[in-house]
Write a protein that holds these residues in place. Structure first.
Motif, PDB file in Angstrom:
ATOM      1  N   LEU A  39      34.123 -46.228 -26.344  1.00 51.70           N
ATOM      2  CA  LEU A  39      32.979 -46.268 -25.437  1.00 51.70           C
ATOM      3  C   LEU A  39      33.498 -46.133 -24.013  1.00 51.70           C
ATOM      4  CD1 LEU A  39      29.888 -46.884 -24.978  1.00 51.70           C
ATOM      5  CD2 LEU A  39      30.607 -49.260 -24.642  1.00 51.70           C
ATOM      6  N   ILE A  40      32.844 -45.300 -23.229  1.00 53.99           N
ATOM      7  CA  ILE A  40      33.217 -45.105 -21.822  1.00 53.99           C
ATOM      8  C   ILE A  40      32.189 -45.823 -20.959  1.00 53.99           C
ATOM      9  CG2 ILE A  40      33.566 -43.392 -20.001  1.00 53.99           C
ATOM     10  CD1 ILE A  40      34.198 -41.397 -22.337  1.00 53.99           C
ATOM     11  N   VAL A  90      38.237 -55.973 -29.287  1.00 46.36           N
ATOM     12  CA  VAL A  90      37.948 -54.864 -28.374  1.00 46.36           C
ATOM     13  C   VAL A  90      39.021 -54.840 -27.288  1.00 46.36           C
ATOM     14  CG1 VAL A  90      36.304 -53.908 -26.717  1.00 46.36           C
ATOM     15  CG2 VAL A  90      35.470 -55.007 -28.798  1.00 46.36           C
ATOM     16  N   ALA A  91      39.563 -53.665 -27.037  1.00 48.81           N
ATOM     17  CA  ALA A  91      40.525 -53.481 -25.950  1.00 48.81           C
ATOM     18  C   ALA A  91      39.819 -52.796 -24.782  1.00 48.81           C
ATOM     19  CB  ALA A  91      41.708 -52.638 -26.419  1.00 48.81           C
ATOM     20  N   ARG A  92      40.159 -53.216 -23.587  1.00 47.17           N
ATOM     21  CA  ARG A  92      39.601 -52.628 -22.369  1.00 47.17           C
ATOM     22  C   ARG A  92      40.739 -51.914 -21.659  1.00 47.17           C
ATOM     23  NH1 ARG A  92      39.322 -54.190 -16.978  1.00 47.17           N
ATOM     24  NH2 ARG A  92      37.458 -53.486 -15.903  1.00 47.17           N
ATOM     25  N   ILE A  93      40.570 -50.604 -21.403  1.00 47.37           N
ATOM     26  CA  ILE A  93      41.599 -49.798 -20.745  1.00 47.37           C
ATOM     27  C   ILE A  93      41.062 -49.290 -19.412  1.00 47.37           C
ATOM     28  CG2 ILE A  93      43.014 -47.719 -20.902  1.00 47.37           C
ATOM     29  CD1 ILE A  93      42.812 -47.989 -23.971  1.00 47.37           C
ATOM     30  N   ALA A  94      41.704 -49.682 -18.324  1.00 46.95           N
ATOM     31  CA  ALA A  94      41.332 -49.179 -17.005  1.00 46.95           C
ATOM     32  C   ALA A  94      41.901 -47.774 -16.858  1.00 46.95           C
ATOM     33  CB  ALA A  94      41.872 -50.101 -15.916  1.00 46.95           C
ATOM     34  N   LEU A  95      41.064 -46.820 -16.516  1.00 43.59           N
ATOM     35  CA  LEU A  95      41.488 -45.419 -16.434  1.00 43.59           C
ATOM     36  C   LEU A  95      41.912 -44.998 -15.038  1.00 43.59           C
ATOM     37  CD1 LEU A  95      38.714 -43.945 -18.731  1.00 43.59           C
ATOM     38  CD2 LEU A  95      41.101 -44.390 -19.329  1.00 43.59           C
ATOM     39  N   ASN A 142      35.292 -45.089 -15.522  1.00 42.01           N
ATOM     40  CA  ASN A 142      36.618 -45.603 -15.165  1.00 42.01           C
ATOM     41  C   ASN A 142      37.214 -46.605 -16.154  1.00 42.01           C
ATOM     42  OD1 ASN A 142      36.866 -44.071 -12.812  1.00 42.01           O
ATOM     43  ND2 ASN A 142      35.558 -45.500 -11.709  1.00 42.01           N
ATOM     44  N   THR A 143      36.473 -46.919 -17.218  1.00 40.69           N
ATOM     45  CA  THR A 143      36.963 -47.870 -18.211  1.00 40.69           C
ATOM     46  C   THR A 143      36.674 -47.325 -19.601  1.00 40.69           C
ATOM     47  OG1 THR A 143      36.477 -49.689 -16.702  1.00 40.69           O
ATOM     48  CG2 THR A 143      36.872 -50.269 -18.998  1.00 40.69           C
ATOM     49  N   LEU A 144      37.662 -47.451 -20.479  1.00 41.07           N
ATOM     50  CA  LEU A 144      37.511 -47.067 -21.877  1.00 41.07           C
ATOM     51  C   LEU A 144      37.593 -48.321 -22.727  1.00 41.07           C
ATOM     52  CD1 LEU A 144      37.392 -44.784 -24.036  1.00 41.07           C
ATOM     53  CD2 LEU A 144      39.907 -44.822 -24.015  1.00 41.07           C
ATOM     54  N   TYR A 145      36.602 -48.530 -23.594  1.00 41.03           N
ATOM     55  CA  TYR A 145      36.598 -49.655 -24.519  1.00 41.03           C
ATOM     56  C   TYR A 145      36.918 -49.123 -25.916  1.00 41.03           C
ATOM     57  CZ  TYR A 145      34.301 -52.111 -20.725  1.00 41.03           C
ATOM     58  OH  TYR A 145      34.014 -52.672 -19.506  1.00 41.03           O
TER      59      TYR A 145
END
Length: 77
Positions: free
Chosen positions: A43-44, A71-76, A49-52
């Motif tokens: 999920l964007i 759930v992982a949160r990735i800062a893009l 700016n963040t990918l879940y």
């Protein structure tokens, strides 16, 4: 998953336990993230700016899981 705001594509690879970040024009690999378990759904965030990433656990022989999913949160940025 396509991120129009960043012109990027994200691919979850369950078996290799990775998520790939590709340039949507050239399909060049920009980044990879590795996990201890299996990445699944992506999920964007609305601002792009963040990918879940949902992280699924392995199954036991009786089809129960070895632990809770997460759930992982990735800062893009």
């Amino acid at each position: 998953k396509f991120n129009a705001k960043r012109n990027e594509i994200y691919i979850s690879q369950r078996e290799s336990k990775k998520v790939l970040q590709l340039d949507a024009t050239s399909y060049a690999l920009k980044n990879t993230w590795s996990f201890d378990s299996h990445p699944n759904s992506l999920l964007i965030s609305p601002d792009g700016n963040t990918l879940y990433v949902t992280i699924k656990q392995d199954f036991n022989e009786d089809n129960t899981t070895k632990g809770p999913d997460s759930v992982a949160r990735i800062a893009l940025n």
